[in-house]
Scaffold this active site. Structure first.
Site, PDB file in Angstrom:
ATOM      1  N   ILE A  71       0.889  -1.167   0.000  1.00  0.00           N
ATOM      2  CA  ILE A  71       0.000   0.000   0.000  1.00  0.00           C
ATOM      3  C   ILE A  71       0.925   1.214   0.000  1.00  0.00           C
ATOM      4  O   ILE A  71       1.924   1.245   0.722  1.00  0.00           O
ATOM      5  CB  ILE A  71      -0.949  -0.016   1.220  1.00  0.00           C
ATOM      6  N   SER A  72       0.632   2.202  -0.827  1.00  0.00           N
ATOM      7  CA  SER A  72       1.535   3.346  -0.961  1.00  0.00           C
ATOM      8  C   SER A  72       1.563   4.192   0.305  1.00  0.00           C
ATOM      9  O   SER A  72       0.605   4.201   1.091  1.00  0.00           O
ATOM     10  CB  SER A  72       1.094   4.226  -2.132  1.00  0.00           C
TER      11      SER A  72
END
Ligand code: SAH
Length: 227
Positions: free
Chosen positions: A64-65
């Site tokens: 997940i960024s």
């Protein structure tokens, strides 16, 4: 386990310290990030770290960024409530939920079916129904639903895919995507006006590779896990 009030407090602090202080100032983007619970998109053991200033593992070798990157990409797309958006690389579904919050309709493509299912479920649980998630190779876009007002690619591509450019709306359609090698990319904003395309490099970044026809070959993915 932290309570939801505690998570909300951490989330507000994340927005103030990581986003506002670094220059994100689009009110709609900041509001979306105050509302959408990032911890709901993480595996149980990583939830307590959901509001820290970094990417996190989501399984299947994917990440997940970092919250700042999500905010930066979203702000630069200047989403309007009537926009139709294509996202490539749903991953956890967190960025997807933000797009759902800020636009009219979102099509998202994810290569790994388990991630796509999970993302769809989480986004549904939050009450968004302006979304369709496809499983497949998003490097070719979604010709059947084109064109799109906005396209966001959240995995690295080696070069700008023409096939995606051609799926942008002719009147100011915009796409943001990380272009570069497997180690380092530049977040690039592409704008279409008729047959003219302009592109601007905005920020250095590091994403997991987009695996597919117009992305990278699948054999690099196992060694390129980014945590
Ligand atoms: N925005 C996501 C980022 C996920 S990482 C998040 O914040 O959670 C990038 C995602 O792109 C991974 O889930 C990976 O499986 C997916 N991906 C890689 N190649 C793809 C392709 N060709 N088509 C669609 N998704 C792809």
């Amino acid at each position: 386990m932290p309570s939801s009030r505690e998570y909300a407090r951490w989330r507000n602090r994340m927005v103030d310290d990581q986003l506002v202080k670094r220059g994100i100032n689009d009110r709609r983007v900041l509001d979306a990030m105050r509302v959408i619970p990032r911890h709901a998109f993480l595996p149980e053991e990583f939830k307590p770290q959901a509001y820290e200033d970094r990417p996190a593992p989501i399984g299947e070798g994917q990440t997940i960024s970092q919250p700042y990157i999500v905010a930066f990409m979203t702000e630069r797309l200047r989403l309007k409530p009537h926009h139709t958006v294509l996202e490539i690389g749903a991953g956890s579904g967190y960025q997807t939920a933000i797009l759902c919050h800020l636009s009219h309709y979102v099509y998202s493509i994810e290569r790994v079916s388990r991630l796509a299912d999970q993302a769809g479920e989480r986004i549904g649980d939050l009450g968004y129904n302006n979304i369709e998630i496809y499983v497949g190779d998003g490097s070719q876009g979604l010709p059947d639903q084109a064109t799109f007002d906005r396209i966001m690619v959240t995995a690295a591509v080696p070069r700008l895919p023409n096939v995606l450019c051609s799926q942008l709306d002719k009147h100011g359609g915009q796409m943001i995507l990380p272009i570069g090698d497997e180690e380092l990319q530049e977040l690039t904003l592409v704008t279409r006006r008729g047959v003219r395309f302009t592109s601007r490099a905005l920020l250095r970044c590091r994403f997991v590779p987009l695996i597919g026809r117009y992305g990278f070959d699948s054999d690099i993915s196992d060694e390129q896990q980014i945590f």
